[in-house]
Design a protein around this motif. Structure first.
Motif, short mmCIF file in Angstrom:
data_model
loop_
_atom_site.label_atom_id
_atom_site.label_comp_id
_atom_site.label_asym_id
_atom_site.label_seq_id
_atom_site.Cartn_x
_atom_site.Cartn_y
_atom_site.Cartn_z
N LYS A 346 0.82 -1.21 0.00
CA LYS A 346 0.00 0.00 0.00
C LYS A 346 0.85 1.27 0.00
CE LYS A 346 -3.52 -2.56 2.56
NZ LYS A 346 -4.24 -2.73 3.84
N THR A 446 -6.64 -1.86 -3.85
CA THR A 446 -5.50 -1.58 -2.98
C THR A 446 -5.13 -2.80 -2.16
OG1 THR A 446 -6.11 0.76 -2.81
CG2 THR A 446 -4.66 -0.11 -1.10
N LEU A 451 -2.30 0.02 -6.94
CA LEU A 451 -2.43 1.42 -6.57
C LEU A 451 -2.93 2.23 -7.76
CD1 LEU A 451 0.81 1.95 -4.46
CD2 LEU A 451 -1.45 1.19 -3.70
#
Length: 471
Positions: A346, A446, A451
């Motif tokens: 992340k 995510t 992303l």
């Protein structure tokens, strides 16, 4: 030795460490702010380093980074040694290279193992220390220190060995809090007829024609394990220095005996002002051992499908180690590695920057190297940086302080068509002002390490979404 050479006269920078010597959390003050000195026991190079060996290397790498940030890297001296003379090395050389002369076989074993160690820890994001001395480079210094110990009545020759006389040091056992009258025969203490006391330990032992050896006043022989670190630390850091680190398993007998040798040889009240020790590691709830089938080298985890039927990136191994307080035991498990990997997935790519790292993260690290708290704060900063590129410089500087960076994954396992379809559904939801649905799709992507980056077409003004994988 003057008071200036031993007193903690440096600046209070808010650092606190749990000092094994006092069993208390103490404010750290260096002897000299211009030369903060750290020594950590390194590997004995007879076999590839296992994952338990990686923990102190990673923990004290973070400490080195923190000290360098607070004092300036040019003012920090970090020594991590290599033990390249040891009976285990001799045995491995005879096993692996029976047709070679022993010295040549030993050279092959130590070079191969040291090279692999350096390759492994580089993959774990570990910086090179200021100095990495090898025991065989300091034999002369060991002989000289042993001479001094004999002259001062702290060592004696018996049974073809030179032994340290533990009774000659009234406060022996101060680090481990063991009393001399409790030193009985056992797994870690060999009791021979020629010893004055059960706890006396070897400084020098004679070598046979088939064993490596150096000429000395007591005959051709080789050093004991403990004397090596006393001599190497003094050579690079002086008779008294700031911090000595290592694993919990080294407190006794290794670090206890280092202190005894160094203090008695130099006539000092201490060897290092602060002693830091990291906790034990177990694998999936069990003590790591070959008989349990849960013994893994760093190289196996990085390069083979040996744990959880897959390879693990070095940054994931590093993150997993730092998610637990360094003094606590750590359960190394697939679940912990997956948690570390999902967290790193992340995080955005760092940028080149001269920004200062987050004060919140620095303060966490200054509090007894609280890496778990530091990672929580860094993750919050990473989430901000995904949304606001203006936060990228601070995030990047902070990630560098911990030696962490996102996982860059292979795209071959990703169905690009499915990703594009999900992005299109999200764009439709945004057009319909269904913010909840759009957020749900983004969160799902995510969680898969995908992303999204939103921008606008310069001509039409329409929203454009691109994506990348960090997993």
């Amino acid at each position: 030795m003057s008071a200036a050479e031993t007193e903690k006269s440096g600046t209070n920078k808010g650092l606190k460490f749990t000092n094994t010597l006092t069993r208390e959390k103490e404010v750290f003050r260096a002897i000299d702010d211009e030369n903060v000195r750290l020594y950590v026991c390194g590997p004995t190079v007879y076999d590839f380093a296992h994952i338990g060996n990686a923990r102190p290397v990673i923990v004290f790498d973070v400490l080195y980074r923190l000290l360098s940030h607070l004092y300036g890297q040019e003012h920090v001296t970090y020594v991590r040694n290599i033990t390249d003379v040891d009976d285990k090395i001799n045995a491995r050389a005879l096993r692996d290279y029976p047709d070679l002369p022993l010295n040549d076989a030993i050279a092959k074993v130590t070079q191969k193992t040291a090279d692999q160690f350096h390759k492994d820890i580089e993959a774990l994001g570990v910086l090179e220390p200021s100095h990495e001395p090898r025991a065989t480079q300091h034999i002369e210094g060991m002989i000289e220190m042993i001479k001094v110990l004999i002259e001062k009545g702290h060592a004696y020759v018996a049974g073809g060995e030179v032994l340290f006389d533990t009774v000659s040091m009234p406060d022996y056992g101060g680090l481990s809090k063991r009393k001399l009258d409790e030193q009985k025969a056992g797994a870690r203490i060999a009791v021979e007829d020629h010893k004055k006391n059960p706890g006396d330990f070897v400084l020098w032992k004679l070598s046979s024609d088939e064993e490596p050896g150096w000429e000395s006043p007591w005959g051709r022989g080789r050093p004991g394990w403990h004397i090596e670190c006393s001599v190497m630390s003094e050579h690079h850091l002086g008779k008294v220095f700031d911090i000595h680190g290592g694993g919990l398993d080294l407190i006794f007998p290794h670090h206890e005996n280092e202190i005894a040798q160094s203090r008695c040889a130099h006539g000092t009240s201490t060897m290092a002002n602060y002693w830091l020790h990291n906790g034990f590691l177990q694998v999936e709830g069990k003590k790591m051992s070959k008989s349990e089938g849960n013994f893994f080298t760093i190289q196996e985890l990085l390069e083979k499908e040996s744990f959880g039927d897959r390879k693990w990136p070095g940054e994931v191994l590093r993150m997993a180690m730092l998610m637990t307080n360094y003094r606590e035991p750590i359960d190394f498990s697939r679940r912990k590695l997956e948690e570390a990997e999902n967290l790193l997935a992340k995080w955005p790519e760092p940028v080149e920057t001269d920004a200062e790292p987050s004060s919140e993260v620095v303060e966490a690290l200054k509090d007894d190297l609280n890496t778990a708290g530091a990672i929580q704060a860094l993750h919050a900063l990473a989430v901000e940086a995904v949304k606001d590129p203006a936060r990228l410089p601070v995030y990047s500087a902070t990630a560098a302080l911990l030696g962490l960076h996102p996982v860059v994954a292979d795209l071959s396992g990703v169905d690009e068509g499915d990703v594009e379809a999900a992005i299109n559904r999200r764009l439709e939801a945004l057009k319909a002002k269904d913010w909840a649905q759009a957020d749900e799709i983004r969160a799902e992507l995510t969680s898969q390490g995908i992303l999204l980056k939103d921008s606008k077409d310069s001509e039409t003004g329409e929203r454009i979404t691109t994506w990348e994988l960090k997993r």
